[in-house]
Motif scaffolding. Sequence first.
Motif, PDB file in Angstrom:
ATOM      1  N   ALA A 158       0.425  -0.582  -0.343  1.00  0.00           N
ATOM      2  CA  ALA A 158       0.299   0.195  -0.002  1.00  0.00           C
ATOM      3  C   ALA A 158       0.931   1.056  -0.039  1.00  0.00           C
ATOM      4  O   ALA A 158       0.701   1.947  -0.834  1.00  0.00           O
ATOM      5  N   TYR A 159       2.112   1.039   0.805  1.00  0.00           N
ATOM      6  CA  TYR A 159       3.084   2.476   1.133  1.00  0.00           C
ATOM      7  C   TYR A 159       3.901   2.519  -0.798  1.00  0.00           C
ATOM      8  O   TYR A 159       3.557   3.775  -0.651  1.00  0.00           O
ATOM      9  N   TRP A 160       4.085   1.709  -1.010  1.00  0.00           N
ATOM     10  CA  TRP A 160       4.640   1.503  -2.103  1.00  0.00           C
ATOM     11  C   TRP A 160       3.330   2.021  -3.549  1.00  0.00           C
ATOM     12  O   TRP A 160       4.239   2.529  -4.367  1.00  0.00           O
ATOM     13  N   LEU A 161       2.755   1.567  -3.763  1.00  0.00           N
ATOM     14  CA  LEU A 161       1.732   2.118  -4.390  1.00  0.00           C
ATOM     15  C   LEU A 161       1.151   3.526  -4.241  1.00  0.00           C
ATOM     16  O   LEU A 161       1.467   4.713  -5.615  1.00  0.00           O
ATOM     17  N   ALA A 162       1.664   3.843  -3.034  1.00  0.00           N
ATOM     18  CA  ALA A 162       0.937   5.529  -2.871  1.00  0.00           C
ATOM     19  C   ALA A 162       2.078   6.324  -3.285  1.00  0.00           C
ATOM     20  O   ALA A 162       2.196   7.363  -3.943  1.00  0.00           O
ATOM     21  N   LYS A 163       3.329   5.573  -2.965  1.00  0.00           N
ATOM     22  CA  LYS A 163       4.716   6.015  -3.311  1.00  0.00           C
ATOM     23  C   LYS A 163       4.893   6.505  -3.853  1.00  0.00           C
ATOM     24  O   LYS A 163       5.671   6.994  -5.072  1.00  0.00           O
ATOM     25  N   GLY A 164       4.159   5.417  -5.110  1.00  0.00           N
ATOM     26  CA  GLY A 164       4.238   5.256  -7.355  1.00  0.00           C
ATOM     27  C   GLY A 164       3.649   6.310  -7.391  1.00  0.00           C
ATOM     28  O   GLY A 164       3.236   6.307  -8.659  1.00  0.00           O
ATOM     29  N   GLY A 165       2.545   6.851  -6.803  1.00  0.00           N
ATOM     30  CA  GLY A 165       1.415   7.657  -7.318  1.00  0.00           C
ATOM     31  C   GLY A 165       0.221   7.436  -7.375  1.00  0.00           C
ATOM     32  O   GLY A 165      -0.619   8.249  -8.243  1.00  0.00           O
ATOM     33  N   GLN A 166      -0.145   6.378  -7.270  1.00  0.00           N
ATOM     34  CA  GLN A 166      -1.580   5.200  -6.881  1.00  0.00           C
ATOM     35  C   GLN A 166      -2.489   5.908  -6.181  1.00  0.00           C
ATOM     36  O   GLN A 166      -1.784   6.302  -5.523  1.00  0.00           O
ATOM     37  N   ARG A 167      -3.660   6.686  -7.045  1.00  0.00           N
ATOM     38  CA  ARG A 167      -4.417   7.351  -6.988  1.00  0.00           C
ATOM     39  C   ARG A 167      -5.652   5.676  -5.907  1.00  0.00           C
ATOM     40  O   ARG A 167      -5.923   5.626  -7.096  1.00  0.00           O
ATOM     41  N   ASP A 168      -6.258   6.383  -5.184  1.00  0.00           N
ATOM     42  CA  ASP A 168      -7.908   5.055  -4.785  1.00  0.00           C
ATOM     43  C   ASP A 168      -7.389   4.231  -4.811  1.00  0.00           C
ATOM     44  O   ASP A 168      -7.921   3.176  -5.031  1.00  0.00           O
ATOM     45  N   VAL A 169      -6.271   4.207  -3.747  1.00  0.00           N
ATOM     46  CA  VAL A 169      -5.913   2.606  -3.650  1.00  0.00           C
ATOM     47  C   VAL A 169      -6.664   1.780  -2.321  1.00  0.00           C
ATOM     48  O   VAL A 169      -6.908   3.304  -0.778  1.00  0.00           O
ATOM     49  N   LEU A 170      -7.236   1.421  -1.674  1.00  0.00           N
ATOM     50  CA  LEU A 170      -8.191   0.137  -0.418  1.00  0.00           C
ATOM     51  C   LEU A 170      -6.705  -0.979  -0.088  1.00  0.00           C
ATOM     52  O   LEU A 170      -6.521  -2.056  -1.290  1.00  0.00           O
ATOM     53  N   VAL A 171      -7.476  -0.365   1.036  1.00  0.00           N
ATOM     54  CA  VAL A 171      -6.596  -2.237   1.987  1.00  0.00           C
ATOM     55  C   VAL A 171      -8.164  -2.240   2.848  1.00  0.00           C
ATOM     56  O   VAL A 171      -8.221  -1.715   3.014  1.00  0.00           O
ATOM     57  N   LEU A 172      -7.940  -3.545   2.450  1.00  0.00           N
ATOM     58  CA  LEU A 172      -8.907  -4.191   3.000  1.00  0.00           C
ATOM     59  C   LEU A 172      -8.301  -5.056   4.746  1.00  0.00           C
ATOM     60  O   LEU A 172      -7.430  -6.153   3.936  1.00  0.00           O
ATOM     61  N   GLU A 173      -8.371  -5.237   5.358  1.00  0.00           N
ATOM     62  CA  GLU A 173      -7.801  -5.976   6.709  1.00  0.00           C
ATOM     63  C   GLU A 173      -9.342  -6.400   7.264  1.00  0.00           C
ATOM     64  O   GLU A 173      -9.701  -5.531   8.288  1.00  0.00           O
TER      65      GLU A 173
END
Length: 405
Positions: free
Chosen positions: A20-35
């Motif tokens: 999740a961190y690397w996705l956001a750091k890579g510029g991905q928007r609208d990322v959801l984590v389900l736990e």
Amino acid sequence: MPTHYSTIVIGAGAIGSATAYWLAKGGQRDVLVLEQFELGHANGSSNDHHRIIRHSYHDDIYGRLTRPMYDNWAALEAASGQQVFIKTGGLDIAIEGTPGTASLERYRAVMAANGVPFETLNKAQLAKRFPQWHIAEDEVRATFQEESGFIDIRRATATHIAMAQNLGVEVREHTAARAIESVAGSAAGAGTGTGTRTVRVITDGEVFTADKVVVCAASWTDALLQPLGQTWQTTVTEEQVVYVQPKDLKPFAVENFPIWCWHGDDFYYGFPMYGEIAVKLARENLRRVVTQDTRSAAPRPEETALLHDFLAERLPEAAGRVVLAKTCPYDMTPDRDFILDFMPGHPNVIVGSGAAHAGKFCGLLGEILAELIIEGRSQHPIEPFRADRPALVNASIAPVFDLKG
Ligand SMILES: Cc1cc2nc3c(=O)[nH]c(=O)nc-3n(C[C@H](O)[C@H](O)[C@H](O)COP(=O)(O)OP(=O)(O)OC[C@H]3O[C@@H](n4cnc5c(N)ncnc54)[C@H](O)[C@@H]3O)c2cc1C
């Protein structure tokens, strides 16, 4: 209309949080984590004070990854101001004439091939440098590598998820993904390999859609991926660690006592005092096969006694009162190698499996999985971790769960 995301990460353990961190750091928007549980819960594999980190490995497919692994921890620490890597140096020890010496030679070869410096120690040198060790056998072979230590896995996971949230990632706790459907549809912002497919993630209360989903579900993986045609089985085992209060504290402080791996008939490993006023040790891979539904989290007294006996024999000043014993699940692929790949037949479903030795690597695995999602490929050498390799698709190949090499 279901809520649409660019990527859904299933699982907020060590690997999912890093992804999740690397996705956001890579510029991905609208990322959801389900736990499915609360953040930092103790039902998975990432809730303890330490995970060994080292260059010494049984196979060069991992030896090639240890430099970027260390780099990513340093980058996380620099970006967050949080210490997650505790450097102690590390010992690999074997008694001459036992199979453990072959493991040591293999580790040395992998480090040499990757330009990693290490020292070799004989019995006298080991005793002089680390007098905590009492080894009765005459001939001892040891390797010392100064960059070894441990990752504070609980802190690392919490740091990754906090950094991800601060970059805009949405995290939903107590939200289990019950099913993944990979369907034809209008994928908004489709990336490499997705075509016009999209993915639906079904939870108890809602359905979410996404361009891609990455499954970092560890010992719960099979329930999600078998309906998508998963060809391998995840073997879950119940492992046990014990914390023991030394009779003399200072020799076992972080600055005085390196992490260690004992290559004998069994593979034991241990840590200096950190997190508890106690050293920690365990045996690698107890082979107590369970499932997340059948496992009992209760530690076994006979395992605690065996580990205490090891200390009493080899590290007698550490063998005081047992402070704590606890269990933790291993999630093992049939060849004990990672899976970092698109799910065969489902180009918008990505699998991240750490095969029960990925605590040290999770910062790097997060980067690799984010690269697969954003760019469709990784800059790192991940060919051995394909989801369609023979050990995963050919049921006649017997599983091997041993990391000793
Ligand atoms: C005793 C022990 C010692 C270890 N020692 C070392 C070591 O010294 N060095 C090392 O490098 N590694 C070590 N490891 C391995 C390392 O800890 C793991 O590889 C790593 O923590 C795995 O992280 P993960 O995110 O894959 O798994 P987990 O932390 O288990 O995370 C998976 C997450 O997915 C969530 N989830 C699952 N299914 C769903 C669903 N359907 N919907 C929503 N959420 C879901 C779970 O709730 C969980 O939070 C050790 C492991 C154990 C148990």
